[in-house]
Design a protein around this motif. Structure first.
Motif, short mmCIF file in Angstrom:
data_model
loop_
_atom_site.label_atom_id
_atom_site.label_comp_id
_atom_site.label_asym_id
_atom_site.label_seq_id
_atom_site.Cartn_x
_atom_site.Cartn_y
_atom_site.Cartn_z
N GLU A 220 -5.92 -2.47 -10.74
CA GLU A 220 -7.11 -1.99 -10.54
C GLU A 220 -7.18 -0.73 -9.46
N SER B 265 -9.61 2.30 -7.53
CA SER B 265 -10.88 2.75 -7.25
C SER B 265 -10.79 3.85 -6.26
N GLU C 257 -11.52 3.82 -3.20
CA GLU C 257 -11.10 3.28 -1.78
C GLU C 257 -9.61 2.71 -1.72
#
Length: 72
Positions: A34, A36, A38
C-alpha cells in the motif's frame, strides 16, 4: 502513490531501506503493498511493516533494482 526525493513508489514496487539500523534490513527486499502520500506498507519475510514519511526519511528508500550508493 508515495513520492520522496523525486522518486515515486507504488504498490508492487520492490524496495530496500539503505539506512536501516541492521545490515540485514538494509539488504532485504521489501514489496510495497500500500502507498499513500503519508507513507507505505511493505512486506518481507512474512512480516508487514507500516512506515510513515518520517520513518522513510530516516532509513532511506530505493527501488530494489537500483545500486546502493553507500557501498562499493
Amino acid at each position: 502513490m508515495f513520492e520522496i526525493g523525486g522518486q515515486q513508489y507504488a504498490p508492487g514496487d520492490r524496495v530496500r531501506f539503505p539506512r536501516a539500523g541492521m545490515r540485514s534490513n538494509q539488504t532485504r527486499v521489501y514489496e510495497i503493498t500500500e502507498a499513500s502520500p503519508e507513507g507505505i506498507t511493505a512486506e518481507a519475510g512474512g512480516c508487514t511493516y507500516q512506515l510513515s514519511r518520517g520513518d522513510i526519511t530516516a532509513i532511506g528508500i530505493t527501488h530494489a533494482d537500483q545500486k546502493r550508493g553507500d557501498r562499493p
